[in-house]
Scaffold this motif. Structure first.
Motif, PDB file in Angstrom:
ATOM      1  N   SER A 187       0.970 -53.340 -82.919  1.00 38.62           N
ATOM      2  CA  SER A 187      -0.019 -54.045 -83.737  1.00 38.62           C
ATOM      3  C   SER A 187       0.674 -55.130 -84.548  1.00 38.62           C
ATOM      4  O   SER A 187       1.625 -54.863 -85.288  1.00 38.62           O
ATOM      5  CB  SER A 187      -0.721 -53.063 -84.671  1.00 38.62           C
ATOM      6  OG  SER A 187      -1.697 -53.735 -85.461  1.00 38.62           O
ATOM      7  N   SER A 193      -5.610 -62.196 -87.742  1.00 40.31           N
ATOM      8  CA  SER A 193      -6.174 -60.851 -87.613  1.00 40.31           C
ATOM      9  C   SER A 193      -5.170 -59.939 -86.922  1.00 40.31           C
ATOM     10  O   SER A 193      -4.200 -60.409 -86.311  1.00 40.31           O
ATOM     11  CB  SER A 193      -7.488 -60.893 -86.811  1.00 40.31           C
ATOM     12  OG  SER A 193      -7.241 -61.314 -85.479  1.00 40.31           O
ATOM     13  N   GLN A 195      -3.868 -57.675 -84.054  1.00 41.01           N
ATOM     14  CA  GLN A 195      -4.052 -57.609 -82.604  1.00 41.01           C
ATOM     15  C   GLN A 195      -2.900 -56.827 -81.993  1.00 41.01           C
ATOM     16  O   GLN A 195      -1.840 -56.667 -82.610  1.00 41.01           O
ATOM     17  CB  GLN A 195      -4.075 -59.015 -81.995  1.00 41.01           C
ATOM     18  CG  GLN A 195      -5.103 -59.957 -82.588  1.00 41.01           C
ATOM     19  CD  GLN A 195      -5.024 -61.340 -81.963  1.00 41.01           C
ATOM     20  OE1 GLN A 195      -4.694 -61.489 -80.790  1.00 41.01           O
ATOM     21  NE2 GLN A 195      -5.321 -62.370 -82.748  1.00 41.01           N
ATOM     22  N   ASP A 196      -3.090 -56.363 -80.762  1.00 40.35           N
ATOM     23  CA  ASP A 196      -2.022 -55.667 -80.040  1.00 40.35           C
ATOM     24  C   ASP A 196      -1.272 -56.630 -79.125  1.00 40.35           C
ATOM     25  O   ASP A 196      -1.891 -57.435 -78.409  1.00 40.35           O
ATOM     26  CB  ASP A 196      -2.588 -54.528 -79.190  1.00 40.35           C
ATOM     27  CG  ASP A 196      -2.900 -53.286 -80.007  1.00 40.35           C
ATOM     28  OD1 ASP A 196      -2.448 -53.209 -81.176  1.00 40.35           O
ATOM     29  OD2 ASP A 196      -3.598 -52.395 -79.484  1.00 40.35           O
TER      30      ASP A 196
END
Length: 372
Positions: A187, A193, A195-196
């Motif tokens: 992550s 934001s 996100q992976d």
């Protein structure tokens, strides 16, 4: 006489910490690990120059009598270098706190470092300091960021990268840690934001300039990815990548990551010893020079765009000393009574760059900065 226990004291990082602290007078250093023979060998190599009193100590952090051993010795400080920290719980720092010992580790596992604060109250009650992540990340990396913070009104991105030379000594625990998340989701704060991304993927080439030049990089999981976005109010992105100097080794890791991502291999970590042994075949190739880069982009106090690049260069195979410097500096501050803070915290906000410069000079490690 203050007693210092170095867990994993004859390992890749531990022996370097012992080597440095052995210059101090009026302290006793216990070189601890499961092998008395290796501990004695480490001590024998330092016996002619050491000012500290050096002692081998057979100790297993997973043994039932670990707590009793610590209590019997009653150390002033315990330095934990026995990784990998992925999957470890807080047994070691908790026992150290319970016996009234200060605690420092070189952990690079995100959860281990970030969640150390759950021991904050008990550490304060016992009047000790417990610091996790006293290494290149987040220890040194956060120090670099904070040295330039006053030049920004807003940070848009922090991009971190480390590229060791191929001839640098490989630590089994470090390799096992990286393999544990190779091809697994990480992550990250990206495009404003969470996100992976995937471990050891998104491979690219970065030009470090200087004595290192261009190196391959790929995604690595470190505590900084979780700590920095909030601590420095980053608006867009925090990234961290590392790589192997030889393309054949780097790209093999990328292929291994792809196999893990599709589920063909659950984890490469159990093969760490074999992978290190295979990589050692390539030791005659490449260089012994490594680099670390911290790139900050954002807006300055006048409202103009600003970019600062800080690059650390480690020639002559001295790169493996860099992850030990945060722990050495902290240990000396505690032993000398310069640091009186208590509690449990990730290793951020504890240094200035000036704290590191003496060690950089001694090791012929140097840095360059560019400000645009």
């Amino acid at each position: 006489m203050k007693k210092v226990i170095v867990l994993g004291g004859y390992g890749n990082f531990g022996k370097r910490i012992v080597e440095n602290l052995a210059r101090l007078e009026n302290i006793a250093i216990y070189v601890a690990g499961r092998s008395e023979e290796k501990a004695k060998s480490c001590i024998d190599g330092l016996s002619k120059t050491a000012k500290a009193s050096l002692h081998p100590l057979v100790m297993d952090i997973y043994a039932a009598d670990f707590s009793n051993q610590l209590q019997k010795i009653s150390p002033f400080l315990v330095i934990h270098t026995s990784g990998p920290f992925q999957g470890q719980n807080y047994r070691v720092p908790r026992v150290c706190i319970d016996v009234g010992a200060h605690y420092i580790d070189l952990a690079d596992d995100r959860r281990f470092v970030c969640d150390i604060t759950q021991l904050d109250d008990i550490a304060k009650e016992n009047n000790v300091l417990a610091v996790s992540g006293a290494s290149s990340v987040p220890g040194l990396a956060s120090t670099v960021v904070e040295s330039y913070l006053s030049l920004f009104s807003e940070l848009d991105a922090i991009d971190l990268a480390i590229a060791p030379g191929n001839k640098a000594e490989r630590g089994l625990a470090t390799v096992a840690a990286i393999l544990s998340y190779t091809g697994h989701p990480i992550s990250v704060f990206k495009s404003g934001s969470w996100q992976d991304v995937y471990g050891w993927m998104d491979s690219r080439i970065n030009d470090f300039g200087g004595i290192v030049g261009k190196r391959h990089l790929a995604n690595v999981d470190v505590p900084d990815l979780e700590i920095f976005p909030t601590r420095y109010n980053v608006k867009n992105r925090v990234s961290f990548q590392a790589g192997l100097e030889l393309p054949i080794l780097h790209n093999t890791m990328v292929a291994m990551a792809k196999l893990s991502k599709i589920g063909a291999v659950k984890s490469w970590a159990p093969l760490a010893k074999s992978i290190v042994a295979t990589s050692n075949i390539f030791l005659p190739f490449g260089s012994d020079s490594g680099a670390m880069e911290v790139l900050l982009t954002g807006t300055d106090i006048a409202g103009a765009r600003k970019k600062i690049k800080w690059t650390l260069y480690a020639p002559d195979g001295n790169g493996p000393y860099i992850p030990t410097l945060s722990a050495i500096i902290l240990a000396k501050k505690l032993i000398g009574g310069e640091l009186t803070s208590t509690g449990a915290t990730p290793c951020v906000g504890l240094f200035t760059l000036a704290d590191f410069e003496l060690y950089f000079n001694e090791l012929d490690i140097f840095f360059a900065e560019s400000i645009e």
